[in-house]
Design a protein around this motif. Structure first.
Motif, PDB file in Angstrom:
ATOM      1  N   ILE A 268       0.865  -1.174   0.000  1.00 53.82           N
ATOM      2  CA  ILE A 268       0.000   0.000   0.000  1.00 53.82           C
ATOM      3  C   ILE A 268       0.904   1.226   0.000  1.00 53.82           C
ATOM      4  O   ILE A 268       1.797   1.350   0.858  1.00 53.82           O
ATOM      5  N   VAL A 299       0.181   0.702  11.163  1.00 55.02           N
ATOM      6  CA  VAL A 299      -0.087  -0.737  11.212  1.00 55.02           C
ATOM      7  C   VAL A 299      -0.663  -1.130  12.570  1.00 55.02           C
ATOM      8  O   VAL A 299      -1.631  -1.896  12.659  1.00 55.02           O
ATOM      9  N   MET A 303      -4.456  -0.566  11.467  1.00 59.57           N
ATOM     10  CA  MET A 303      -4.583  -1.917  10.922  1.00 59.57           C
ATOM     11  C   MET A 303      -4.688  -2.972  12.022  1.00 59.57           C
ATOM     12  O   MET A 303      -4.860  -4.152  11.724  1.00 59.57           O
ATOM     13  N   GLY A 307      -0.903  -6.247   9.228  1.00 59.28           N
ATOM     14  CA  GLY A 307      -0.097  -5.783   8.110  1.00 59.28           C
ATOM     15  C   GLY A 307       1.361  -5.860   8.510  1.00 59.28           C
ATOM     16  O   GLY A 307       1.700  -5.985   9.682  1.00 59.28           O
ATOM     17  N   TYR A 358      -8.893  -0.744  -0.418  1.00 56.67           N
ATOM     18  CA  TYR A 358      -7.923  -1.429   0.438  1.00 56.67           C
ATOM     19  C   TYR A 358      -8.409  -1.372   1.886  1.00 56.67           C
ATOM     20  O   TYR A 358      -9.222  -0.520   2.246  1.00 56.67           O
ATOM     21  N   VAL A 359      -7.892  -2.257   2.712  1.00 57.14           N
ATOM     22  CA  VAL A 359      -8.315  -2.291   4.113  1.00 57.14           C
ATOM     23  C   VAL A 359      -7.963  -0.960   4.782  1.00 57.14           C
ATOM     24  O   VAL A 359      -6.804  -0.549   4.805  1.00 57.14           O
ATOM     25  N   ASP A 361      -8.394   2.020   3.846  1.00 58.81           N
ATOM     26  CA  ASP A 361      -7.689   2.937   2.943  1.00 58.81           C
ATOM     27  C   ASP A 361      -7.859   4.407   3.317  1.00 58.81           C
ATOM     28  O   ASP A 361      -6.880   5.153   3.457  1.00 58.81           O
ATOM     29  N   GLY A 404      -2.447   0.563  -4.205  1.00 53.72           N
ATOM     30  CA  GLY A 404      -1.906  -0.685  -3.690  1.00 53.72           C
ATOM     31  C   GLY A 404      -1.576  -1.577  -4.867  1.00 53.72           C
ATOM     32  O   GLY A 404      -2.209  -1.475  -5.921  1.00 53.72           O
ATOM     33  N   HIS A 479       2.623  -0.382   4.091  1.00 56.68           N
ATOM     34  CA  HIS A 479       2.745  -1.744   4.599  1.00 56.68           C
ATOM     35  C   HIS A 479       2.291  -2.725   3.533  1.00 56.68           C
ATOM     36  O   HIS A 479       1.669  -2.342   2.532  1.00 56.68           O
ATOM     37  N   TRP A 480       2.640  -3.984   3.763  1.00 55.20           N
ATOM     38  CA  TRP A 480       2.058  -5.054   2.951  1.00 55.20           C
ATOM     39  C   TRP A 480       0.794  -5.505   3.664  1.00 55.20           C
ATOM     40  O   TRP A 480       0.805  -5.864   4.852  1.00 55.20           O
ATOM     41  N   GLN A 481      -0.287  -5.474   2.943  1.00 56.38           N
ATOM     42  CA  GLN A 481      -1.602  -5.739   3.520  1.00 56.38           C
ATOM     43  C   GLN A 481      -1.817  -7.242   3.683  1.00 56.38           C
ATOM     44  O   GLN A 481      -1.708  -8.003   2.722  1.00 56.38           O
ATOM     45  N   ASP A 482      -2.082  -7.666   4.912  1.00 56.65           N
ATOM     46  CA  ASP A 482      -2.401  -9.075   5.133  1.00 56.65           C
ATOM     47  C   ASP A 482      -3.785  -9.386   4.554  1.00 56.65           C
ATOM     48  O   ASP A 482      -4.585  -8.475   4.303  1.00 56.65           O
TER      49      ASP A 482
END
Length: 512
Positions: A268, A299, A303, A307, A358-359, A361, A404, A479-482
């Protein structure tokens, strides 16, 4: 002979059907429905999820990030620049037309003309039908990614689309955006944009070994995450995605539902448009923005830990992941950089983000805007549903825009090709580089990596790219979104979900 093989395949399907679990209906909810039925109109997760329902690819990713044969039952490398795919026999489109090599070649040529997909296929110089069951691909050099690229080839019904109209209309209204004929496990029975898509099982589906027993699948887009979760917990739907971090524990603790999670590879980011806003053309300003944003705080607080904090595009495990790059958060350092750049008093910038792609976002963008205020960057933030956002993104309608990206080739070069290479309308490279970032070394190394078959040399190239992007703050990584999916018990989603986030719903089993 071909007709005899087709009859044998059809008989196998009938015999196999006797052992399949009883037919079921799946009601599922995503945060949005597909913007188009045209598989080549938009390169997005939603489009590829749809493609895996109504089309089939030549080859398909499996959970081990290997390749499973689909419409191509086998393949072989003829020489360094030539690959041959042997097509599965007895496969028909939803219209009843038989799939042949001509359909595959036509589809590849259409992909090469798509604004969104042509960058992926830039290295494929030709696709030729050797006979009705064989397609030969030639590349412009030795390529380590032919099979990766083949995962994007979902053969289309050439006669159907040529008769109705094969135009690719980006955010437009075309025959292909409203009509579909693929080879996939489902047909589209009914579609009302933004309301509902009803899929019916393809009675002539070629894959007799598929365990899937879903006869009807109804997709209802539910943008608001709390409403989506409530629909699952109340039993109104059987399966939802994505699941917001705030509801993970709630779903896990419910006796009637289950949660499936997976470490993700979707980065993201924010892109900063150097052409729209003079301040963003200054690398020290971009570095200041990178130092001002607390990735770890986002995060943890927004999040809820769902993430992995990022400092680059490539996640761990990708060939381009550079272990020397670490997240940077230092407000004092950010302020000093702003002063060095001549912007101690700050500047104003517009920011635009989706609110259902995105989660969290829009919450991420709100937090970033608040953080930037601490270094006197005043943000005018606009958020909107993704159906409206992507046309704005294509227009480059704001100074700072969110995007993302999951590398669907599961390869680092894919990030560079689309997000950080110099935008080139002719090749399609840099198609999603809304920041207009340009670095000749990044371009050269990325292009060289596409034909480098020495794994060690290729890793050095792509890790050097990540270093350049980091040093120049080409973009802001969050971050990389889980990934998380949830379903009622008995809906065996754990067997069909994957890190690519393309649930293979054609293979889904619903137990009684």
């Amino acid at each position: 002979m071909k007709h005899l093989r087709s009859l044998t395949a059809a008989m196998a399907m009938v015999l196999g059907a006797a052992t399949v679990a009883p037919a079921q209906t799946l009601n599922f909810a995503y945060d949005a429905d597909p913007v188009s039925l045209d598989p080549h109109e938009q390169l997005s997760g939603g489009t590829l999820q749809l493609s895996h329902m109504v089309f089939d690819p030549l080859v398909r990713w499996n959970k081990d990030l290997g390749f499973d044969p689909r419409l191509a039952e086998s393949w072989e490398r003829v020489d360094d620049t030539t690959m041959r795919f042997h097509l599965r026999d007895g496969v028909t489109f939803h219209t009843g037309n038989e799939m042949t090599a001509d359909d595959v070649v036509w589809t590849i040529e259409r992909l090469k003309s798509s604004p969104d997909f042509k960058g992926i296929f830039a290295g494929w110089t030709s696709a030729t039908a050797i006979d009705e069951d064989t397609v030969e691909i030639k590349t412009d050099g030795a390529s380590p990614l032919v099979l990766h690229t083949a995962t994007y080839v979902f053969p289309m019904d050439k006669d159907f689309y040529e008769d109705g109209g094969a135009e690719i209309a980006k955010h437009g209204d075309s025959f292909a955006s409203r009509n579909v004929s693929g080879t996939g496990p489902f047909t589209v029975a009914e579609r009302e944009q933004g309301v509902r898509v009803t899929f019916e099982r393809n009675p002539d589906y070629w894959d007799a070994d598929s365990p899937g027993n879903v006869q009807t699948a109804v997709l209802t887009p539910i943008k608001e995450a709390p409403t989506r979760v409530a629909a699952l917990l109340s039993g109104d739907v059987d399966f939802i995605a994505p699941v917001p971090p705030t509801d993970l524990e709630r779903i896990e603790n419910d006796d009637n539902t289950k949660l499936v999670t997976m470490t993700g590879t979707r980065i993201i980011t924010l892109q900063m448009n150097q052409d729209r806003n003079e301040a963003l053309a200054n690398p020290k300003v971009r570095q200041a923005i990178a130092y001002a944003i607390n990735n770890d705080g986002i995060v943890q607080k927004i999040m809820k830990g769902f993430g992995t904090v990022a400092a680059q595009q490539s996640p761990k495990g990708y060939v381009g992941h550079n272990p020397d790059l670490t997240p940077r958060f230092d407000v004092a350092k950010a302020q000093a950089l702003m002063e060095e750049a001549g912007y101690a008093d700050g500047f104003s910038a517009s920011m635009m983000c989706p609110n259902n792609r995105y989660v969290n976002d829009f919450k991420i963008c709100e937090a970033a805007a608040a953080m930037l205020a601490k270094i006197n960057v005043q943000i005018d933030l606009t958020t909107m549903p993704k159906a409206q956002y992507w046309p704005k993104f294509d227009e480059r309608a704001a100074d700072i825009m969110m995007i993302g990206w999951h590398a669907d080739t599961e390869d680092s070069a894919n990030f560079n090709e689309f997000l950080t290479m110099t935008p080139d309308a002719d090749t399609g490279r840099g198609q999603y580089n809304s920041g207009n970032y340009s670095n000749a070394e990044v371009d050269e190394l990325t292009i060289a990596s596409l034909t480098e078959t020495d794994a060690e040399k290729r890793a050095e190239m792509l890790q050097r790219v990540e270093e350049i992007l980091y040093n120049e703050a080409a973009f802001i990584p969050f971050h990389w979104q889980d990934l998380a999916w949830a379903a009622r018990k008995g809906v065996m989603i754990e067997d069909v979900v994957n890190v690519m986030n393309f649930p293979y719903l054609g293979d889904l089993v619903i137990q009684d």
